[in-house]
Design an enzyme around this catalytic site. Structure first.
Site, PDB file in Angstrom:
ATOM      1  N   ARG A  51       0.654  -0.655  -0.261  1.00 18.03           N
ATOM      2  CA  ARG A  51      -0.233  -0.276   0.084  1.00 18.03           C
ATOM      3  C   ARG A  51       0.908   1.563  -0.186  1.00 18.03           C
ATOM      4  O   ARG A  51       0.229   2.106  -1.254  1.00 18.03           O
ATOM      5  CB  ARG A  51      -1.326   0.002   1.183  1.00 18.03           C
ATOM      6  N   THR A  52       1.927   1.554   1.199  1.00 17.48           N
ATOM      7  CA  THR A  52       2.914   2.922   0.572  1.00 17.48           C
ATOM      8  C   THR A  52       3.663   2.558  -0.380  1.00 17.48           C
ATOM      9  O   THR A  52       3.151   4.288  -0.954  1.00 17.48           O
ATOM     10  CB  THR A  52       3.258   2.396   2.589  1.00 17.48           C
ATOM     11  N   LYS A  80      25.595  -5.875  -2.130  1.00 18.31           N
ATOM     12  CA  LYS A  80      26.904  -6.224  -1.940  1.00 18.31           C
ATOM     13  C   LYS A  80      28.213  -5.001  -1.427  1.00 18.31           C
ATOM     14  O   LYS A  80      29.018  -5.192  -0.865  1.00 18.31           O
ATOM     15  CB  LYS A  80      27.815  -5.833  -3.884  1.00 18.31           C
ATOM     16  N   ARG A 101      11.771   3.585   2.660  1.00 17.70           N
ATOM     17  CA  ARG A 101      10.699   2.637   3.793  1.00 17.70           C
ATOM     18  C   ARG A 101      12.855   1.505   3.858  1.00 17.70           C
ATOM     19  O   ARG A 101      13.166   1.432   2.935  1.00 17.70           O
ATOM     20  CB  ARG A 101      10.403   1.599   3.553  1.00 17.70           C
ATOM     21  N   HIS A 129       6.176   6.382  10.900  1.00 14.28           N
ATOM     22  CA  HIS A 129       5.668   5.851   9.793  1.00 14.28           C
ATOM     23  C   HIS A 129       4.514   7.199   9.460  1.00 14.28           C
ATOM     24  O   HIS A 129       3.050   7.180   9.626  1.00 14.28           O
ATOM     25  CB  HIS A 129       4.378   4.431   9.372  1.00 14.28           C
TER      26      HIS A 129
END
Length: 310
Positions: A51-52, A80, A101, A129
């Site tokens: 959703r985000t 890496k 995120r 959030h």
């Protein structure tokens, strides 16, 4: 740090919150624009999201901008061994805004310290959030007609649930009463209860998701017990199904009650709740588009009043 970055809901004032809500209302009525024409936004998702990420990318597209980025960090140079600092500084060369995120608490704040490009925190570990908080506030305002003097019941994973932490902090301006419903293993952390004490916010703690608590609520905010936050799988199995909401439990609840959930859900809301008019979690997710359009414009210093005139 770019002053238009949004890392924590505490970065913005009550007045800014109310303006963002007003701007979200405008975008709900007028979702399509070309105000980001020529702008490029990076979505850097070091942790899974549906959703985000999709609502941010849709918001950019609806506003006429372009999106680059990744939804799987294993396909990037971080696999890496590239440091977060190097990733952020490199991506900053290409874009006007970074939406990020990350699984580590504080990662978004750190990102703001290594670039002048504005950063929007799309969730950092169990910490904050803020864009979810804005869509939660918009959902509460739309369904209740106010943010003032509401009883909000938060249920489930209150320890790791960054959405409830952010929402609690944002509601400091609106005289809420909170019910915290959680087992000992997942109860609201002491720092957030201390925040309530300092701000004069009323709250009670409960281990049982009782009918009395349900019937006193204006908003019930259900949460998923997050398996990914547990290092001991047996601890997760012990608590994952402690709190479940079924349709019959809403029979004597307030008419204005609405059920929110940041999604995804597992078993904490039974599917028989979905057809109840008090269920609002899918509309809540839709509201994320409009709230994030408003947040993106703030980050890029776009004046919505000028947009409305054009």
């Amino acid at each position: 740090m770019n002053s238009n970055s949004l890392v924590s809901i505490s970065d913005i004032s009550k007045e800014e919150i109310l303006q963002l809500l007003e701007n979200a209302r405008y975008f709900e009525e007028n979702p399509n624009h070309k105000i980001l024409d020529g702008k490029v936004v990076a979505t850097l998702f070091f942790e899974p999201s549906t959703r985000t990420r999709l609502s941010f990318e849709t918001a950019v597209n609806r506003l006429g901008g372009r999106v680059i980025g990744f939804s799987d960090a294993s396909t990037t140079s971080s696999s890496k061994g590239e440091t977060l600092k190097d990733t952020i500084k490199m991506v900053s060369n290409y874009v006007d805004l970074i939406v990020m995120r990350h699984y580590l608490e504080g990662a978004a704040r750190y990102a703001t310290e290594v670039t002048d490009t504005p950063i929007i925190n799309a969730g950092d570990g169990a910490h904050q959030h803020p864009s979810q908080t804005m869509l939660d506030l918009y959902s509460i305002y739309k369904t209740q007609g106010t943010l003032e003097n509401l009883t909000i019941t938060m249920v489930g994973d209150l320890k790791y649930g960054r959405t409830v932490h952010s929402l609690l902090m944002a509601m400091q301006y609106f005289n809420p009463t909170f019910n915290f419903v959680a087992c000992d293993e997942l109860k609201m952390p002491a720092e957030y209860k201390e925040f309530c004490d300092q701000k004069g916010i009323k709250y009670t703690e409960h281990k049982e998701f009782s009918q009395e608590v349900i019937n006193s609520s204006d908003i019930i905010y259900m949460t998923r017990v997050q398996r990914e936050r547990f290092t001991d799988i047996m601890e997760y199995e012990k608590v994952k199904n402690l709190y479940n909401l079924h349709n019959a439990m809403l029979d004597n609840s307030k008419d204005n009650l609405r059920i929110l959930h940041p999604l995804p859900r597992v078993n904490e809301i039974d599917q028989d709740v979905d057809d109840n008019p008090k269920a609002y979690y899918f509309q809540q997710a839709q509201n994320g588009l409009y709230a994030r359009q408003a947040i993106i414009c703030r980050a890029l210093n776009i004046d919505i009043k000028e947009v409305q005139k054009s």
